[in-house]
Design a protein around this motif. Structure first.
Motif, PDB file in Angstrom:
ATOM      1  N   UNK A 281      12.421 113.416  13.794  1.00 56.13           N
ATOM      2  CA  UNK A 281      11.144 114.122  13.638  1.00 56.13           C
ATOM      3  C   UNK A 281      10.565 114.465  15.002  1.00 56.13           C
ATOM      4  N   UNK A 282      10.669 113.540  15.922  1.00 55.20           N
ATOM      5  CA  UNK A 282      10.152 113.790  17.278  1.00 55.20           C
ATOM      6  C   UNK A 282      10.982 114.858  17.988  1.00 55.20           C
ATOM      7  N   UNK A 295      14.100 103.193  25.180  1.00 56.07           N
ATOM      8  CA  UNK A 295      13.094 103.709  24.246  1.00 56.07           C
ATOM      9  C   UNK A 295      13.583 103.568  22.807  1.00 56.07           C
ATOM     10  N   UNK A 296      14.858 103.810  22.599  1.00 57.80           N
ATOM     11  CA  UNK A 296      15.417 103.651  21.258  1.00 57.80           C
ATOM     12  C   UNK A 296      15.269 102.209  20.784  1.00 57.80           C
ATOM     13  N   UNK A 320       1.382 105.476  12.839  1.00 58.94           N
ATOM     14  CA  UNK A 320       1.757 106.112  14.110  1.00 58.94           C
ATOM     15  C   UNK A 320       2.452 105.106  15.018  1.00 58.94           C
ATOM     16  N   UNK A 321       3.641 105.475  15.455  1.00 59.07           N
ATOM     17  CA  UNK A 321       4.415 104.660  16.400  1.00 59.07           C
ATOM     18  C   UNK A 321       4.092 105.135  17.812  1.00 59.07           C
ATOM     19  N   UNK A 322       3.822 104.201  18.705  1.00 54.23           N
ATOM     20  CA  UNK A 322       3.542 104.523  20.100  1.00 54.23           C
ATOM     21  C   UNK A 322       4.610 103.901  20.986  1.00 54.23           C
ATOM     22  N   UNK A 336       4.337 109.546  20.793  1.00 53.87           N
ATOM     23  CA  UNK A 336       3.700 109.184  19.528  1.00 53.87           C
ATOM     24  C   UNK A 336       4.446 109.878  18.383  1.00 53.87           C
ATOM     25  N   UNK A 337       4.763 109.107  17.370  1.00 54.87           N
ATOM     26  CA  UNK A 337       5.456 109.650  16.204  1.00 54.87           C
ATOM     27  C   UNK A 337       4.738 109.145  14.962  1.00 54.87           C
ATOM     28  N   UNK A 338       4.241 110.046  14.142  1.00 52.20           N
ATOM     29  CA  UNK A 338       3.521 109.664  12.932  1.00 52.20           C
ATOM     30  C   UNK A 338       4.417 109.841  11.711  1.00 52.20           C
ATOM     31  N   UNK A 339       4.414 108.829  10.855  1.00 51.50           N
ATOM     32  CA  UNK A 339       5.198 108.862   9.622  1.00 51.50           C
ATOM     33  C   UNK A 339       4.263 108.691   8.440  1.00 51.50           C
TER      34      UNK A 339
END
Length: 933
Positions: A281-282, A295-296, A320-322, A336-339
């Motif tokens: 998604x990012x 980061x992974x 939200x993942x930071x 930032x990735x929001x699910x």
């Protein structure tokens, strides 16, 4: 026939009976104080670090191991109340959370690694992607660290009743193989727990349910019912069926009748799936940018929190993942990735619990998850695995009982994943769809409170059942074991029936076996979870789908410490120990002498993973008369009284090719190993002259290459090492060169310690220091170094850097080809036989590639070496960055290399046969392939 080991009354019973859940994600301890009347199961709140220098007691101990940073260990060094000094590491809650900040210092999923048959489970390989300088531990060591912490915590709380003196029951997956069970016991001993018993987790969960119900459990079950225990934990999925049968006096009995296959499929996979989706998604908004490996790892850690949050009953609509920034973009570079809740449902529920039909079967192939190096189930659809399990086993144990159910009336959920109500509902919906027909039937879900403590509580309850108290599950083995006694097609002698229970001993006396004394004997072992009615001593065809191979069992039968070449009639005795492990012995019925049959674990962990199904045995058999002629020829050349007018050693191979009427490259492995035995028996002849020794060494290594692939090769390699290493008969250069070639050829069968011994004396000589090594000898020793894939990573890095440096020097021009070949082997992304934990880190290899692509195509071995260094595997921690691979492709095209090489570097794939021969150093025996990690 069977002989029960039960009945011996235990004396000096301990005050406490303790159950330990050694879980993939969490550990827990429960116990019974037998001085209480009535007794009850209680739980130990485990002291542990919850923050830096702050410890508390918690119900569970998270299964994470963490090595302190220098800053964390500075000043008032952290130590728990029972510790006299501060250790370098910790386990538990802080270890779990600190791993999110420093993933390269954290070891996790040790239990999954403990069951991984593709690596050496006793090797120091965790943390799998550890930081430089962090101590590496084996899965056994990490498991022992958890148990040691639990033992010390118990002893702190119970100083007058040390845990080592109590009855301790440790839980493990029902589908753990025999090696993983043995290693669990080893971890317990290493942790200071010399006396433990094992129980399978689904059984323990059911015992916990019985205990929680008190007397009311009898109202919930009736004879004829079938109970499904669905245990989905952090690392594994375990499926078990229990039948309810009538007993005297209106009572019922529980009989465990089926156990599912071992599946490394659980909460860890759900975390990875969320991380994969979040990453995609990012990347959709910035396709040119990729997450770094660190980061992974942080994303995977964060995805565990996403899973737990979004599968809860009360959940937000979005999470939200930071991820913190790295490198030059520390300011403004955070991610930032929001699910959404719907996205999580689609990823987890539809991905792992899809709606399928009962006749659906799991898909074969390779798992999409490669990052952690674990052999995750190829099909993530747990409902597909459940459908296959029920289709195969729902009628198990029915016998002649026409009232017995063939569908699971009752379902008991267990494991951390089943704490999510939505997942439990998916499984119930599947069962209802499969078995309801047109009625309103649906299974009843048994309430198992505190899923995080159920397994340890059930283990403690089982400890009391062993003492004759509580309600017992008649848990027969649920697997039948067979020793293969003939080929084409394979047939097996039943050693242990599926009805066996712990403590029973069996003797297969209807079919005595004739064994050769003084030489290794080896029989493949098979296991079946469907053929449960076979009796001990029956000879059964090992049909595909009904039985699966295990590591072979092997031994060398020796009488009175002397090699005595004769045959002996023996019986095979098998025992299912009280702790649930399998023991096998050959027994001389006349003298009573016994020989232990051990699992040939290395053949499964490190070399030919299916030794008794290897292509080597199937590549062809030469008739005995022709073999005898060849053996006579070998014996005449290496006769200790050889005369100068006899056939010289240099003509031996040509003579053998003439007898066989085929070139030596076409000799099948069975013939090669036969020649090895003849050469080994005639070893005295190598001492006749330097020419004899060099030819003997050359042919011996050729006949044993690659050191694996045929039954009992481990024994052959060990014997070769014993008579040759540091024991050359002549100081001639030819003997030294041929011994280096021999070790290179059979390196795949050498242990890490043996490989280290080979490389140590080469350190100075290959660097040009000390005694100067002749060019021909140096060339072969460089190739030897490159073939030693079990060397530790730091040693490989040192040799790789040395080869890069020396290959630029014109003074060593004659050695450049060998050095480049060695670089390709040492830094290969896909090892030819070595375990994954000895793979050189990608950042180091990227530097090697940068130096090599700056060179002209001045070595014929350079294109293949670059392919080996950059071939993508699907594991981001091994694979070079895309821009590095692009540079390799550009270099290959500029050098006129084949498009196949370019395609391999760009898209991955397998090397062609000629390339594999170049990687190995020569052709492999027919039917044997490189075992790539």
């Amino acid at each position: 026939m069977s002989e029960s080991a039960e009945g011996a009354e235990e004396t000096n019973l301990s005050r406490y009976v303790v159950g330990i859940d050694l879980g993939t994600t969490n550990c827990a301890v429960s116990f019974v104080d037998t001085t209480q009347d009535p007794w009850q199961v209680e739980s130990l709140r485990v002291p542990q670090w919850v923050d830096l220098r702050q410890w508390e007691r918690r119900d569970t101990l998270p299964s994470f191991h963490y090595e302190w940073t220098v800053e964390e260990a500075a000043g008032d060094a952290p130590r728990l109340p029972w510790q006299e000094s501060s250790p370098a590491s910790c386990v538990g809650l802080f270890a779990r959370d600190a791993g999110g900040r420093h993933p390269g210092r954290q070891a996790s999923s040790a239990k999954s690694w403990l069951s991984h048959d593709g690596v050496d489970r006793t090797a120091d390989l965790l943390p799998w992607h550890g930081e430089a300088g962090v101590q590496r531990l084996s899965p056994v060591d990490v498991s022992a660290a958890y148990l040691k912490h639990l033992r010390e915590a118990w002893d702190y709380e119970h100083p007058d009743a040390l845990l080592a003196d109590q009855d301790v029951v440790i839980t493990l997956p029902a589908s753990f193989d025999e090696v993983a069970r043995e290693l669990t016991v080893q971890a317990a001993k290493q942790a200071g727990l010399p006396r433990v018993y094992l129980i399978e987790e689904p059984q323990a969960a059911f015992y916990a349910w019985i205990d929680s119900q008190g007397e009311a459990w009898q109202d919930a079950v009736t004879p004829g019912q079938l109970i499904l225990v669905c245990d989905i934990g952090g690392g594994t999925t375990d499926l078990t069926l229990i039948r309810v049968r009538a007993a005297g006096g209106g009572q019922v009995q529980f009989h465990r009748v089926a156990v599912g296959k071992h599946l490394i499929l659980g909460g860890d996979n759900l975390d990875l799936a969320i991380a994969k989706y979040a990453e995609s998604k990012w990347q959709a908004d910035q396709p040119e940018t990729k997450l770094t490996p660190s980061q992974w790892e942080r994303l995977v850690q964060a995805s565990r929190v996403v899973k737990e949050t979004m599968l809860a009953t009360e959940r937000p609509e979005e999470y939200t993942i930071n991820l913190p920034a790295e490198g030059a973009r520390l300011v403004g570079g955070a991610i930032q990735i929001s699910l959404t809740a719907a996205e999580v449902d689609q990823t987890l529920l539809d991905g792992f619990f899809p709606a399928v039909e009962l006749n659906t079967r799991p898909e074969a192939g390779q798992s999409g998850f490669q990052e952690f190096g674990l052999p995750y189930a190829s099909d993530p659809g747990i409902t597909r695995h459940l459908a296959a399990f029920l289709s195969d086993h729902r009628r198990s144990g029915m016998g002649d009982d026409t009232e017995a159910a063939d569908r699971p009336d009752l379902v008991l959920f267990n494991g951390g994943v089943m704490g999510a109500p939505a997942i439990g509902q998916r499984i119930v919906d599947s069962l209802t769809r499969w078995f309801a027909d047109e009625s309103d039937w649906k299974p009843t879900v048994l309430d198992n409170q505190r899923l995080d403590l159920a397994v340890s509580r059930g283990a403690a309850y089982y400890g009391m059942v062993r003492r004759g108290q509580g309600i017992r599950i008649a848990a027969n083995l649920g697997r039948s074991y067979y020793m293969q006694v003939s080929d084409h097609p394979p047939t097996g002698l039943c050693l242990i029936p599926g009805s066996a229970e712990a403590g029973e001993r069996f003797v297969a006396d209807t079919h005595p076996l004739e064994m050769q004394i003084g030489t290794p004997v080896q029989f493949p072992l098979w296991v079946s979870s469907t053929r449960l009615a076979d009796d001990v001593g029956e000879v059964i065809p090992m049909q595909s789908g009904e039985a699966t191979p295990l590591p072979p069992i092997c031994t060398a039968l020796v009488q009175k410490r002397r090699r005595k070449e004769t045959t002996l009639r023996v019986l095979v005795e098998a025992e299912l120990s009280e702790i649930g492990t399998v023991g096998l012995h050959c027994v001389d019925p006349v003298s009573g002498q016994r020989w232990k049959l051990d699992f040939d674990i290395r053949s499964t962990l490190e070399t030919d993973r299916t030794a008794h199904q290897g292509g080597g045995e199937a590549a062809g058999i030469v008739d005995s008369e022709t073999v005898s002629q060849c053996e006579e020829q070998i014996a005449s050349v290496f006769a200790s009284d050889w005369k100068g007018d006899s056939q010289p050693p240099s003509r031996l191979v040509k003579a053998l090719q003439s007898i066989l009427e085929q070139p030596r490259a076409a000799w099948p492995p069975s013939l090669l190993r036969s020649f090895w035995q003849t050469l080994f028996d005639e070893q005295a002849g190598r001492r006749v002259s330097p020419q004899h020794e060099s030819r003997w060494l050359n042919l011996l290594g050729y006949c044993l290459r690659p050191g694996y692939g045929v039954a009992v090769d481990d024994w052959r390699v060990a014997q070769t090492w014993r008579v040759i290493h540091n024991k050359l008969a002549f100081p001639a250069a030819s003997s030294s060169i041929e011994s280096a070639i021999l070790w290179r050829r059979i390196a795949g069968g050498l242990t890490p310690a043996q490989q280290e011994q080979l490389v140590l004396p080469l350190n100075a000589m290959l660097r040009g220091k000390g005694v100067r090594m002749p060019t021909n000898e140096a060339l072969e020793n460089w190739r030897l170094v490159g073939s030693l894939e079990r060397l530790d990573i730091q040693t490989k890095i040192e040799w790789g850097r040395l080869a890069l440096q020396m290959s630029k020097n014109k003074k060593h021009a004659k050695l450049h080809e060998a050095m480049i070949w060695t670089i390709g082997r040492l830094g290969s992304r896909q090892l030819t036989y070595g375990p994954l934990n000895t793979t050189v880190p990608r950042d180091e290899v990227a530097r090697w590639v940068e130096q090599l692509t700056a060179r002209k195509a001045d070595c014929s071995s350079l294109p293949l070496a670059l392919v080996q260094l950059s071939l993508p595997t699907g594991d981001r921690f091994r694979d070079l960055a895309e821009h590095d691979r692009d540079a390799v492709v550009a270099w290959l095209r500029g050098a006129g290399a084949s498009e196949h090489y370019c395609s391999l570097v760009r898209d991955g794939g397998r090397l062609e046969t000629d390339d594999e021969a170049a990687v190995f150093g020569e052709t492999l025996p027919l039917g044997i392939r490189l075992v790539r990690s």
